[in-house]
Scaffold this motif. Structure first.
Motif, PDB file in Angstrom:
ATOM      1  N   LEU A 149       0.832  -1.199   0.000  1.00 58.46           N
ATOM      2  CA  LEU A 149       0.000   0.000   0.000  1.00 58.46           C
ATOM      3  C   LEU A 149       0.868   1.252   0.000  1.00 58.46           C
ATOM      4  O   LEU A 149       1.922   1.296   0.626  1.00 58.46           O
ATOM      5  CB  LEU A 149      -0.883   0.017   1.246  1.00 58.46           C
ATOM      6  CG  LEU A 149      -1.756  -1.218   1.472  1.00 58.46           C
ATOM      7  CD1 LEU A 149      -2.414  -1.143   2.834  1.00 58.46           C
ATOM      8  CD2 LEU A 149      -2.792  -1.327   0.385  1.00 58.46           C
ATOM      9  N   ASN A 150       0.364   2.264  -0.680  1.00 61.92           N
ATOM     10  CA  ASN A 150       1.036   3.544  -0.546  1.00 61.92           C
ATOM     11  C   ASN A 150       0.542   4.194   0.751  1.00 61.92           C
ATOM     12  O   ASN A 150      -0.329   3.661   1.442  1.00 61.92           O
ATOM     13  CB  ASN A 150       0.790   4.440  -1.770  1.00 61.92           C
ATOM     14  CG  ASN A 150      -0.678   4.737  -1.996  1.00 61.92           C
ATOM     15  OD1 ASN A 150      -1.477   4.704  -1.067  1.00 61.92           O
ATOM     16  ND2 ASN A 150      -1.031   5.032  -3.233  1.00 61.92           N
ATOM     17  N   GLU A 151       1.074   5.329   1.116  1.00 62.11           N
ATOM     18  CA  GLU A 151       0.753   5.944   2.403  1.00 62.11           C
ATOM     19  C   GLU A 151      -0.729   6.293   2.510  1.00 62.11           C
ATOM     20  O   GLU A 151      -1.360   6.079   3.549  1.00 62.11           O
ATOM     21  CB  GLU A 151       1.602   7.200   2.602  1.00 62.11           C
ATOM     22  CG  GLU A 151       1.441   7.805   3.978  1.00 62.11           C
ATOM     23  CD  GLU A 151       2.368   8.989   4.199  1.00 62.11           C
ATOM     24  OE1 GLU A 151       2.039   9.808   5.064  1.00 62.11           O
ATOM     25  OE2 GLU A 151       3.395   9.081   3.524  1.00 62.11           O
ATOM     26  N   GLY A 203      -2.835   3.165   3.134  1.00 59.13           N
ATOM     27  CA  GLY A 203      -2.590   2.672   4.487  1.00 59.13           C
ATOM     28  C   GLY A 203      -3.352   3.467   5.530  1.00 59.13           C
ATOM     29  O   GLY A 203      -3.946   2.902   6.456  1.00 59.13           O
ATOM     30  N   VAL A 204      -3.369   4.785   5.378  1.00 56.81           N
ATOM     31  CA  VAL A 204      -4.107   5.644   6.308  1.00 56.81           C
ATOM     32  C   VAL A 204      -5.596   5.358   6.222  1.00 56.81           C
ATOM     33  O   VAL A 204      -6.293   5.267   7.243  1.00 56.81           O
ATOM     34  CB  VAL A 204      -3.812   7.136   6.010  1.00 56.81           C
ATOM     35  CG1 VAL A 204      -4.764   8.040   6.771  1.00 56.81           C
ATOM     36  CG2 VAL A 204      -2.368   7.460   6.360  1.00 56.81           C
ATOM     37  N   ASN A 205      -6.112   5.183   5.018  1.00 51.33           N
ATOM     38  CA  ASN A 205      -7.543   4.906   4.852  1.00 51.33           C
ATOM     39  C   ASN A 205      -7.943   3.563   5.455  1.00 51.33           C
ATOM     40  O   ASN A 205      -9.021   3.435   6.041  1.00 51.33           O
ATOM     41  CB  ASN A 205      -7.933   4.954   3.375  1.00 51.33           C
ATOM     42  CG  ASN A 205      -7.978   6.359   2.842  1.00 51.33           C
ATOM     43  OD1 ASN A 205      -8.155   7.308   3.605  1.00 51.33           O
ATOM     44  ND2 ASN A 205      -7.806   6.511   1.548  1.00 51.33           N
ATOM     45  N   ILE A 206      -7.096   2.557   5.347  1.00 51.65           N
ATOM     46  CA  ILE A 206      -7.399   1.251   5.939  1.00 51.65           C
ATOM     47  C   ILE A 206      -7.420   1.353   7.460  1.00 51.65           C
ATOM     48  O   ILE A 206      -8.297   0.791   8.121  1.00 51.65           O
ATOM     49  CB  ILE A 206      -6.406   0.183   5.453  1.00 51.65           C
ATOM     50  CG1 ILE A 206      -6.714  -0.157   3.992  1.00 51.65           C
ATOM     51  CG2 ILE A 206      -6.442  -1.051   6.327  1.00 51.65           C
ATOM     52  CD1 ILE A 206      -5.775  -1.138   3.379  1.00 51.65           C
ATOM     53  N   VAL A 207      -6.479   2.067   8.034  1.00 45.63           N
ATOM     54  CA  VAL A 207      -6.447   2.239   9.492  1.00 45.63           C
ATOM     55  C   VAL A 207      -7.697   2.977   9.964  1.00 45.63           C
ATOM     56  O   VAL A 207      -8.319   2.597  10.960  1.00 45.63           O
ATOM     57  CB  VAL A 207      -5.162   2.978   9.922  1.00 45.63           C
ATOM     58  CG1 VAL A 207      -5.225   3.399  11.380  1.00 45.63           C
ATOM     59  CG2 VAL A 207      -3.949   2.107   9.680  1.00 45.63           C
ATOM     60  N   LYS A 208      -8.119   4.003   9.238  1.00 52.66           N
ATOM     61  CA  LYS A 208      -9.337   4.736   9.608  1.00 52.66           C
ATOM     62  C   LYS A 208     -10.555   3.828   9.533  1.00 52.66           C
ATOM     63  O   LYS A 208     -11.434   3.869  10.402  1.00 52.66           O
ATOM     64  CB  LYS A 208      -9.531   5.943   8.689  1.00 52.66           C
ATOM     65  CG  LYS A 208      -8.587   7.080   8.975  1.00 52.66           C
ATOM     66  CD  LYS A 208      -8.868   8.242   8.034  1.00 52.66           C
ATOM     67  CE  LYS A 208      -7.930   9.399   8.296  1.00 52.66           C
ATOM     68  NZ  LYS A 208      -8.190  10.532   7.381  1.00 52.66           N
TER      69      LYS A 208
END
Length: 68
Positions: A22-24, A27-32
């Motif tokens: 994943l790009n950054e 990755g942020v969207n998956i964590v959210k």
């Protein structure tokens, strides 16, 4: 009366490991997404626990789960 012969099946289960690259931003969207899903799960779990506790304390007046 007819007797039936049941066949047994052998099932082979295979497992695969997958790595996501994943790009950054992704990755942020998956964590959210995971945080929101956890919050929703805990909220629903809390509602069910309150309902079950209420029903355990008040045996004559029971609340029910909403039905659609």
């Amino acid at each position: 009366m007819e007797t039936r012969k049941w066949r047994t099946q052998k099932i082979l289960l295979l497992g695969f490991k997958t790595e996501l690259k994943l790009n950054e931003n992704l990755g942020v969207n998956i964590v959210k997404h995971c945080e929101v899903a956890r919050h929703a799960w805990n909220w629903g779990l809390g509602l069910i626990k309150q309902l079950l506790d209420h029903n355990q304390k008040n045996l004559t007046i029971k609340s029910h789960f909403p039905q659609q």
